[in-house]
Write an enzyme that holds these catalytic residues in place. Structure first.
Site, mmCIF file in Angstrom:
data_model
loop_
_atom_site.group_PDB
_atom_site.id
_atom_site.type_symbol
_atom_site.label_atom_id
_atom_site.label_comp_id
_atom_site.label_asym_id
_atom_site.label_seq_id
_atom_site.Cartn_x
_atom_site.Cartn_y
_atom_site.Cartn_z
ATOM 1 N N SER A 110 29.655 -43.990 127.417
ATOM 2 C CA SER A 110 29.266 -42.664 126.925
ATOM 3 C C SER A 110 29.824 -41.553 127.813
ATOM 4 O O SER A 110 29.937 -41.706 129.034
ATOM 5 C CB SER A 110 27.736 -42.574 126.901
ATOM 6 O OG SER A 110 27.320 -41.251 126.635
ATOM 7 N N TYR A 133 31.878 -36.999 123.531
ATOM 8 C CA TYR A 133 31.065 -35.969 122.876
ATOM 9 C C TYR A 133 31.804 -34.644 123.052
ATOM 10 O O TYR A 133 32.398 -34.392 124.112
ATOM 11 C CB TYR A 133 29.692 -35.857 123.536
ATOM 12 C CG TYR A 133 28.641 -36.814 123.022
ATOM 13 C CD1 TYR A 133 28.492 -37.063 121.659
ATOM 14 C CD2 TYR A 133 27.773 -37.445 123.906
ATOM 15 C CE1 TYR A 133 27.506 -37.928 121.204
ATOM 16 C CE2 TYR A 133 26.789 -38.312 123.451
ATOM 17 C CZ TYR A 133 26.660 -38.544 122.093
ATOM 18 O OH TYR A 133 25.689 -39.395 121.643
ATOM 19 N N THR A 159 32.172 -39.698 118.633
ATOM 20 C CA THR A 159 30.895 -39.782 117.912
ATOM 21 C C THR A 159 30.712 -38.508 117.096
ATOM 22 O O THR A 159 30.705 -37.409 117.654
ATOM 23 C CB THR A 159 29.734 -39.963 118.909
ATOM 24 O OG1 THR A 159 29.947 -41.196 119.599
ATOM 25 C CG2 THR A 159 28.393 -39.994 118.199
ATOM 26 N N LYS A 227 32.903 -42.814 115.242
ATOM 27 C CA LYS A 227 31.590 -43.458 115.241
ATOM 28 C C LYS A 227 30.563 -42.570 114.548
ATOM 29 O O LYS A 227 30.430 -41.386 114.899
ATOM 30 C CB LYS A 227 31.155 -43.711 116.692
ATOM 31 C CG LYS A 227 29.753 -44.285 116.842
ATOM 32 C CD LYS A 227 29.498 -44.669 118.295
ATOM 33 C CE LYS A 227 28.139 -45.285 118.497
ATOM 34 N NZ LYS A 227 27.046 -44.325 118.533
ATOM 35 N N HIS A 251 23.638 -44.042 114.473
ATOM 36 C CA HIS A 251 23.239 -43.734 115.846
ATOM 37 C C HIS A 251 21.936 -44.468 116.208
ATOM 38 O O HIS A 251 21.091 -43.962 116.935
ATOM 39 C CB HIS A 251 23.047 -42.228 116.016
ATOM 40 C CG HIS A 251 23.431 -41.695 117.374
ATOM 41 N ND1 HIS A 251 24.611 -41.067 117.625
ATOM 42 C CD2 HIS A 251 22.771 -41.710 118.570
ATOM 43 C CE1 HIS A 251 24.661 -40.695 118.897
ATOM 44 N NE2 HIS A 251 23.546 -41.083 119.494
HETATM 45 C C1 LIG Z 1 19.004 -44.984 124.522
HETATM 46 C C2 LIG Z 1 20.199 -44.785 123.633
HETATM 47 C C3 LIG Z 1 21.182 -43.884 124.016
HETATM 48 C C4 LIG Z 1 22.313 -43.694 123.209
HETATM 49 N N1 LIG Z 1 23.311 -42.854 123.660
HETATM 50 C C5 LIG Z 1 24.446 -42.738 122.920
HETATM 51 C C6 LIG Z 1 25.548 -41.990 123.418
HETATM 52 O O1 LIG Z 1 25.530 -41.466 124.525
HETATM 53 N N2 LIG Z 1 26.646 -41.888 122.622
HETATM 54 C C7 LIG Z 1 26.728 -42.470 121.392
HETATM 55 O O2 LIG Z 1 27.741 -42.349 120.695
HETATM 56 N N3 LIG Z 1 25.706 -43.211 120.911
HETATM 57 C C8 LIG Z 1 24.575 -43.369 121.651
HETATM 58 N N4 LIG Z 1 23.565 -44.156 121.188
HETATM 59 C C9 LIG Z 1 23.722 -44.891 119.906
HETATM 60 C C10 LIG Z 1 24.363 -46.243 120.147
HETATM 61 O O3 LIG Z 1 25.703 -46.117 120.504
HETATM 62 C C11 LIG Z 1 24.299 -47.130 118.886
HETATM 63 O O4 LIG Z 1 24.813 -46.409 117.796
HETATM 64 C C12 LIG Z 1 22.903 -47.635 118.557
HETATM 65 O O5 LIG Z 1 22.144 -47.871 119.722
HETATM 66 C C13 LIG Z 1 23.005 -48.920 117.735
HETATM 67 O O6 LIG Z 1 21.775 -49.328 117.307
HETATM 68 P P1 LIG Z 1 20.877 -50.472 118.016
HETATM 69 O O7 LIG Z 1 20.299 -49.824 119.242
HETATM 70 O O8 LIG Z 1 19.873 -50.752 116.967
HETATM 71 O O9 LIG Z 1 21.747 -51.658 118.336
HETATM 72 C C14 LIG Z 1 22.428 -44.374 121.978
HETATM 73 C C15 LIG Z 1 21.424 -45.287 121.608
HETATM 74 C C16 LIG Z 1 20.333 -45.505 122.422
HETATM 75 C C17 LIG Z 1 19.304 -46.510 121.992
#
Ligand SMILES: Cc1cc2nc3c(=O)[nH]c(=O)nc-3n(C[C@H](O)[C@H](O)[C@H](O)COP(=O)(O)O)c2cc1C
Length: 381
Positions: A110, A133, A159, A227, A251
């Site tokens: 990230s 981002y 993203t 994404k 997300h």
């Molecule tokens: C705590 C947390 C932080 C996240 N931070 C980001 C991020 O910084 N950038 C991003 O593109 N997606 C972020 N996501 C989304 C994840 O990349 C991903 O799309 C998502 O966690 C997938 O679902 P799952 O947790 O059910 O496997 C985050 C998800 C979680 C749970």
């Protein structure tokens, strides 16, 4: 539960939950609004059933590998970008990158990482992808892309579903506040963050549009993944803009509650662009069985989000490695049970769908929405 007793990712989840305070747990586990989409992402996998077949040859060691534009992976799994990992372990993204590299897979890092991307890429021995981002301006984005390229990022992930703040009600109700020890190392290095990390762990972003995406494509030679794509028309537009791949994702249910479950968006997108770009998926993958279901429906690979954070939280790098071992074992077991020798030959005929309490086989062309009505009403049997 001790690491040696982890038999499923749910065991890891329990261990992680015991290891953090309730507000942090809620921040990680929860989503936007009432977290309906978080739950629906996982539930969508439960609506699909396997249809095992007799193989032509004995299957000792099914081939679970997959080739993507950047590399061949021993299994079709990547680690989704997440932040702030420092909430869960002092080694944060360094542990994640090491664990991914140890398993031969990719960690997508990230923009909001605690450590700066160059250090993380080094820990991952150059196998990381960078997730961008859009902060403040195109100049900032250009600087971030340059930092990622110089540090050896193998791909750029943009993203597109998180330009605007989400209503993360569960975290708000739990009183979540970013602790002072959490940092955004990459953003600090770029001069984008100068003071403290904000209490909700979010800096203001640009409202990304198609023209920004086209501009980003022109800025880098790296393979580009978009994404947060849920509509087939958008996936086509990503291909026209020069994307190497799309990541079908909501997300993890953290942006718009009520968004379509990621798995339900997959088939139409595979139909629309599956021949022209890679299609990855994340959201709700909770076992190797789920990985096989997504690949059978046409995904080239999936990304894990929360499940590896559970491993990180419970036991750092070792915990993530245990998660990945478990997932790989489950993928191999599932292929053997299905009578499939190679993951790359999986197709939708290994699946049936639960639909109004009837199980329907999925034909060879499920993407044309051709469900073959079949079999009995299993509820009345
Ligand atoms: C705590 C947390 C932080 C996240 N931070 C980001 C991020 O910084 N950038 C991003 O593109 N997606 C972020 N996501 C989304 C994840 O990349 C991903 O799309 C998502 O966690 C997938 O679902 P799952 O947790 O059910 O496997 C985050 C998800 C979680 C749970």
């Amino acid at each position: 539960v001790d690491i040696v007793e982890w038999l499923t990712l749910a065991d890891v989840e329990h261990a992680a939950r015991d290891a953090v305070d309730p507000a942090t747990w809620t921040y990680i586990a929860g989503g936007a609004g009432s977290s309906r989409t978080v739950d629906a992402n996982a539930a969508a996998f439960d609506d699909l059933w396997f249809v095992p077949r007799l193989p032509a040859e004995p299957l000792q060691h099914p081939d679970t590998s997959v080739s993507l534009a950047t590399s061949t992976l021993p299994m079709p799994v990547l680690l989704a970008p997440t932040s702030p990992q420092r909430l869960l372990h002092v080694d944060a993204e360094l542990a994640t990158a090491r664990a991914a590299h140890g398993a031969g897979i990719v960690s997508i890092v990230s923009s909001d990482s605690h450590y700066a991307f160059p250090e993380i890429a080094e820990a991952g021995s150059g196998h990381c992808w960078f997730q961008l981002y859009p902060y403040r301006s195109r100049e900032d984005m250009a600087a971030a892309i340059e930092l990622a390229e110089c540090a050896g990022a193998k791909a750029l992930v943009v993203t597109v579903d998180a330009s605007y703040p989400a209503r993360r009600l569960a975290a708000k109700r739990a009183g979540f506040c970013t602790p002072a020890y959490v940092d955004f190392g990459t953003l600090r290095r770029l001069g984008i963050l100068t003071g403290d990390v904000p209490p909700d762990a979010r800096l203001e972003r640009l409202a990304l549009t198609w023209s920004d995406l086209e501009w980003i494509r022109r800025r880098t030679r790296l393979p580009l993944y978009v994404k947060g794509v849920l509509h087939p028309d958008d996936s086509r537009r990503c291909v026209e803009a020069g994307a190497t791949g799309v990541i079908v994702s909501n997300h993890g249910g953290r942006q718009l509650d009520g968004s379509i479950p990621a798995l339900c968006a997959l088939e139409a997108i595979v139909d629309s662009v599956g021949e022209r770009c890679e299609v990855l998926l994340d959201g709700g993958v909770r076992s190797g069985l789920d990985v096989v279901k997504a690949v059978a429906l046409g995904a080239d690979a999936v990304c894990l989000g929360r499940p590896y954070l559970w491993g990180l939280c419970a036991d750092g790098e070792r915990g993530i490695r245990a998660v990945l071992r478990l997932v790989r074992q489950e993928i191999a077991d599932t292929l053997r049970q299905l009578g499939v020798a190679r993951l790359s030959t999986l197709d939708p005929t290994v699946l049936a769908r639960s639909d109004d309490h009837r199980i329907r086989l999925i034909s060879r062309a499920p993407h044309a929405a051709s469900l073959i009505a079949a079999q009995t009403d299993w509820k009345s049997r």
